[in-house]
Design an enzyme around this catalytic site. Structure first.
Site, PDB file in Angstrom:
ATOM      1  N   LYS A  35       0.847  -1.209   0.000  1.00 18.39           N
ATOM      2  CA  LYS A  35       0.000   0.000   0.000  1.00 18.39           C
ATOM      3  C   LYS A  35       0.875   1.249   0.000  1.00 18.39           C
ATOM      4  CE  LYS A  35      -0.038  -0.405   5.007  1.00 18.39           C
ATOM      5  NZ  LYS A  35      -0.728  -1.013   6.145  1.00 18.39           N
ATOM      6  N   ARG A 133     -10.519  -0.715  14.673  1.00 17.82           N
ATOM      7  CA  ARG A 133     -10.333  -0.091  13.362  1.00 17.82           C
ATOM      8  C   ARG A 133     -11.221  -0.891  12.420  1.00 17.82           C
ATOM      9  NH1 ARG A 133      -4.396   0.655  10.483  1.00 17.82           N
ATOM     10  NH2 ARG A 133      -4.743  -1.527   9.932  1.00 17.82           N
ATOM     11  N   TYR A 266      13.476  31.157   6.671  1.00 18.03           N
ATOM     12  CA  TYR A 266      12.317  31.882   7.221  1.00 18.03           C
ATOM     13  C   TYR A 266      12.412  32.034   8.732  1.00 18.03           C
ATOM     14  CZ  TYR A 266       9.936  31.124   2.735  1.00 18.03           C
ATOM     15  OH  TYR A 266       9.583  31.133   1.417  1.00 18.03           O
ATOM     16  N   MET A 314       9.439  24.828   1.694  1.00 20.94           N
ATOM     17  CA  MET A 314       8.621  23.890   0.935  1.00 20.94           C
ATOM     18  C   MET A 314       9.464  23.016  -0.001  1.00 20.94           C
ATOM     19  SD  MET A 314       5.379  24.613  -1.583  1.00 20.94           S
ATOM     20  CE  MET A 314       4.486  25.552  -0.358  1.00 20.94           C
TER      21      MET A 314
HETATM   22  C1  LIG Z   1       0.035  -1.987   6.707  1.00 19.58           C
HETATM   23  C2  LIG Z   1      -0.547  -3.248   7.122  1.00 19.58           C
HETATM   24  C3  LIG Z   1       0.255  -4.366   7.386  1.00 19.58           C
HETATM   25  C4  LIG Z   1       1.752  -4.303   7.432  1.00 19.58           C
HETATM   26  O1  LIG Z   1       2.125  -3.713   8.661  1.00 19.58           O
HETATM   27  P1  LIG Z   1       3.667  -3.522   9.071  1.00 19.58           P
HETATM   28  O2  LIG Z   1       3.573  -3.075  10.486  1.00 19.58           O
HETATM   29  O3  LIG Z   1       4.203  -2.460   8.192  1.00 19.58           O
HETATM   30  O4  LIG Z   1       4.316  -4.831   8.895  1.00 19.58           O
HETATM   31  C5  LIG Z   1      -0.373  -5.570   7.671  1.00 19.58           C
HETATM   32  N1  LIG Z   1      -1.710  -5.655   7.693  1.00 19.58           N
HETATM   33  C6  LIG Z   1      -2.514  -4.598   7.474  1.00 19.58           C
HETATM   34  C7  LIG Z   1      -3.982  -4.764   7.518  1.00 19.58           C
HETATM   35  C8  LIG Z   1      -1.968  -3.369   7.195  1.00 19.58           C
HETATM   36  O5  LIG Z   1      -2.761  -2.320   7.001  1.00 19.58           O
END
Ligand SMILES: *Cc1c(COP(=O)(O)O)cnc(C)c1O
Length: 377
Positions: A35, A133, A266, A314
């Site tokens: 991701k 979550r 700045y 920036m």
């Molecule tokens: C990002 C994620 C992982 C990987 O987590 P790490 O701590 O980076 O190994 C695994 N499962 C889910 C659902 C995630 O969102």
């Protein structure tokens, strides 16, 4: 290099990190979490390296990331776990993306898309075992199983996974870890009783931190993210034999002498107490060099550590070279694996009060990712 800055990604390190994580997981199958542009490392080349390193499956947060993998020719199984109401799911199904569902509403949407496309939707059911979550809480779990079994009987979906996620796996011994494992076991038991946990159903709960600390939580697959990029899931416990894949470099855009008493950047937070050489580095907060790095973070320039001097802008920041030499065009290393004396991403994270996940994922789209094969495997 001709570009002002680059994020160099050592794909050989990614491959060996994946292999190392599989070893740490006792050979369990591994899903590689790619991701957020493979944690900022560049989606497609990194995903290919993750698969070459031995991952059985890839994971993305959102559907567009999974489709980008398919567009790039990735044929490996892909799981996507963060789906919002009324997203177009048809293409995800026709392109064989497995989807996670946490509630009946989404299960029904997936089933409708399956009927429209004539596909059977491979579906992972997520249990909320204590992170609050994603996932169905215990009170809703039986209802989710019920609906999933009904839709499976109709041929609309096929339950291919039952999973959950730890909130505190990076805090070894945290009491929530046991509680989450117990809750996951209960969820699995109910799934078995409902007939939803056949032998082909993949059970998975472990992230990188759990891979290195919880052998009892491996089940059928582990989900690795941060460790694949060579960043320690639990820095207090060491590097687990992983190697940082990313090196962030820039070339000095301008080097000049400035007079004693000159204010730098700045707000003039830094005032030179003597005549000195200032170098301008062409990376700023738009590129992920957080403004919080002002007068804190270090880089390697001219063979030595230098501190970010004055406010990060920036697009650029300054470093004070004293009377040391640096020429415009010379390389400045913000972070890397540390071999040349440069700071690591972990050092940047510690300095900025954050985690390495944030350091690498915040690097902006203006910085080209350059993929290399460096580590000796
Ligand atoms: C990002 C994620 C992982 C990987 O987590 P790490 O701590 O980076 O190994 C695994 N499962 C889910 C659902 C995630 O969102």
């Amino acid at each position: 290099m001709a570009t002002p800055a680059q994020a160099r990604v050592d794909l050989a390190a990614v491959r060996s990190n994946v292999a190392r994580l599989r070893e740490l997981a006792g050979g369990t199958e591994l899903l590689g979490a790619v991701k957020a542009d493979a944690y900022g490392h560049g989606l497609l080349p990194t995903a290919q390296a993750v698969l070459q390193g031995g991952a059985a499956m890839l994971g993305t947060a959102v559907i567009s990331e999974a489709l980008a993998l398919r567009d790039g020719g990735v044929t490996a199984p892909i799981l996507t776990w963060l789906i919002t109401p009324d997203e177009p799911l048809d293409e995800a199904l026709t392109r064989d993306i497995e989807l996670s569902a946490s509630d009946v509403r989404l299960l029904d949407e997936i089933a409708e898309a399956a009927r429209r496309t004539g596909r059977t939707a491979k579906t992972h059911l997520e249990a909320d075992t204590g992170m609050s979550r994603g996932g169905a809480p215990a009170t809703d779990w039986p209802g989710l199983l019920d609906r999933a079994m009904k839709l499976q009987a109709e041929g609309a979906i096929e339950i291919t996974g039952i999973w959950s996620h730890f909130a505190c796996a990076d805090i070894p011994g945290h009491p929530s870890i046991r509680r989450q494992l117990e809750a996951y076991e209960s969820a699995l038991k109910l799934a078995e009783q409902a007939g939803a946990a056949g032998s082909h159903v993949i059970r998975h709960i472990s992230n990188s931190a759990a891979i290195v600390t919880l052998p009892e939580a491996r089940y059928d697959m582990v989900r690795a993210g941060i460790g694949m990029y060579g960043l320690s899931p639990i820095p207090e416990l060491g590097d687990f034999g992983l190697r940082q894949a990313m090196t962030l470099v820039a070339r000095a855009a301008l080097v000049k002498r400035v007079a004693e008493g000159s204010g730098v950047s700045y707000g003039h937070l830094h005032v030179c107490d003597r005549e000195t050489t200032v170098a301008v580095v062409p990376l700023g907060y738009a590129d992920g060099v957080l403004r919080h790095a002002t007068d804190r973070a270090e880089v390697l320039a001219g063979g030595r550590r230098r501190r970010v001097t004055g406010r990060v802008c920036m697009d650029q920041f300054m470093i004070d070279m004293g009377d040391d030499k640096l020429s415009a065009g010379d390389e400045v290393v913000l972070f890397g694996p540390g071999d040349q004396g440069e700071p690591t991403a972990q050092e940047w994270a510690d300095t900025l009060g954050t985690i390495t996940h944030e350091i690498v994922t915040r690097i902006g789209s203006r910085v080209p990712r350059v993929h290399e094969q460096r580590s000796t495997e």
